[in-house]
Scaffold this active site. Structure first.
Site, PDB file in Angstrom:
ATOM      1  CE1 TYR A 189     -34.982 -20.166  94.677  1.00  0.00           C
ATOM      2  CE2 TYR A 189     -35.710 -22.453  94.771  1.00  0.00           C
ATOM      3  CZ  TYR A 189     -35.171 -21.392  94.064  1.00  0.00           C
ATOM      4  OH  TYR A 189     -34.831 -21.554  92.742  1.00  0.00           O
ATOM      5  CB  ALA A 218     -43.174 -20.517 100.211  1.00  0.00           C
ATOM      6  CE  LYS A 250     -37.545 -19.631  92.017  1.00  0.00           C
ATOM      7  NZ  LYS A 250     -37.403 -18.780  90.827  1.00  0.00           N
TER       8      LYS A 250
END
Length: 253
Positions: free
Chosen positions: A164, A166, A168
């Site tokens: 997650y 990575a 974002k």
């Protein structure tokens, strides 16, 4: 220069069925935009559309022409689905990429399919959206705006959020690159970076009391506060590669 007005403009908001996405859609509706609620679940979108139609436009934006809010049910993970969206809505002035999935598991326990799904939902979908809508804005010479909803976890990740975080972080890299690439076409690309926001996703968060003590303002943010930031980015015509942190000061500690 006067601010970019959302009155009569078309704004597509993905992940608009609830939480931050619906709050942004509501704020844009208040500003006079025609909002397209986009997501994967038809029933949720229709329920959100009913709520959206109850929002009154702000007095100074009053117009005789009624707003035309609508829904578009599609899978943000599919490039062809994005092509279908721009075909159905040939003029998009603002795109808000808010759809995505959360993560609450260690990387070593995640299946390959789960990882790929997270990458597709949170990062590939944003790339497809920027590509298809950006191309449409360019071809129609629309001075548009794209807003990517990232997360504080992009640079302050915790255990169990690896993929997650990575995705974002990837959204922020994409924002910076496209803010330069798209600027020549009059298209601005910005990002909102929420910290912990009071939504359904944070209701059962572990160690909430300890987390609140770490946040300098001592509370979670609200979806409305994130929506205010999105409205600012959409309306301010000098906001390009503007990455707004909304974390109550947590990124400073």
């Amino acid at each position: 220069m006067a601010q970019f007005s959302l009155l009569g403009k078309t704004a597509v908001v993905t992940g608009a069925s609830g939480g931050i996405g619906f709050a942004i859609a509501s704020r844009f509706a208040y500003e006079g935009a025609n909002v397209v609620l986009a997501g994967r679940t038809h029933s949720k979108l229709e329920h959100s559309l009913e709520r959206l139609r109850e929002i009154e436009i702000k007095p100074e934006q009053a117009t005789l022409k009624p707003q035309a809010h609508s829904t578009h049910c599609f899978d943000v993970r599919e490039m062809q689905a994005w092509k279908g969206l721009v075909k159905a809505h040939p003029t998009v002035d603002v795109l808000v990429n808010c759809a995505g999935q959360t993560q609450g598991s260690l990387l070593l326990t995640m299946s390959e399919e789960r990882i790929q799904d997270q990458l597709s939902s949170n990062l590939s979908s944003v790339i497809w959206g920027c590509k298809t809508v950006g191309r449409q804005m360019k071809s129609q010479q629309i001075r548009g705006c794209i807003i990517n909803v990232s997360s504080l976890l992009a640079y302050r990740a915790v255990i169990g959020t690896s993929v997650y975080a990575a995705t974002k972080a990837g959204q922020l890299g994409l924002t910076t690159a496209l803010s330069q690439e798209f600027a020549r076409h009059g298209i601005r690309v910005n990002a909102v970076v929420p910290g912990y926001i009071d939504t359904e996703m944070t209701q059962d968060i572990a160690n909430k009391d300890q987390l609140l003590k770490r946040i300098p303002l001592g509370r979670f943010g609200t979806p409305i506060e994130v929506a205010d930031a999105a409205a600012f980015l959409a309306k301010n015509e000098y906001a390009n590669n503007c990455i707004l942190n909304l974390d109550g000061g947590l990124s400073a500690v």
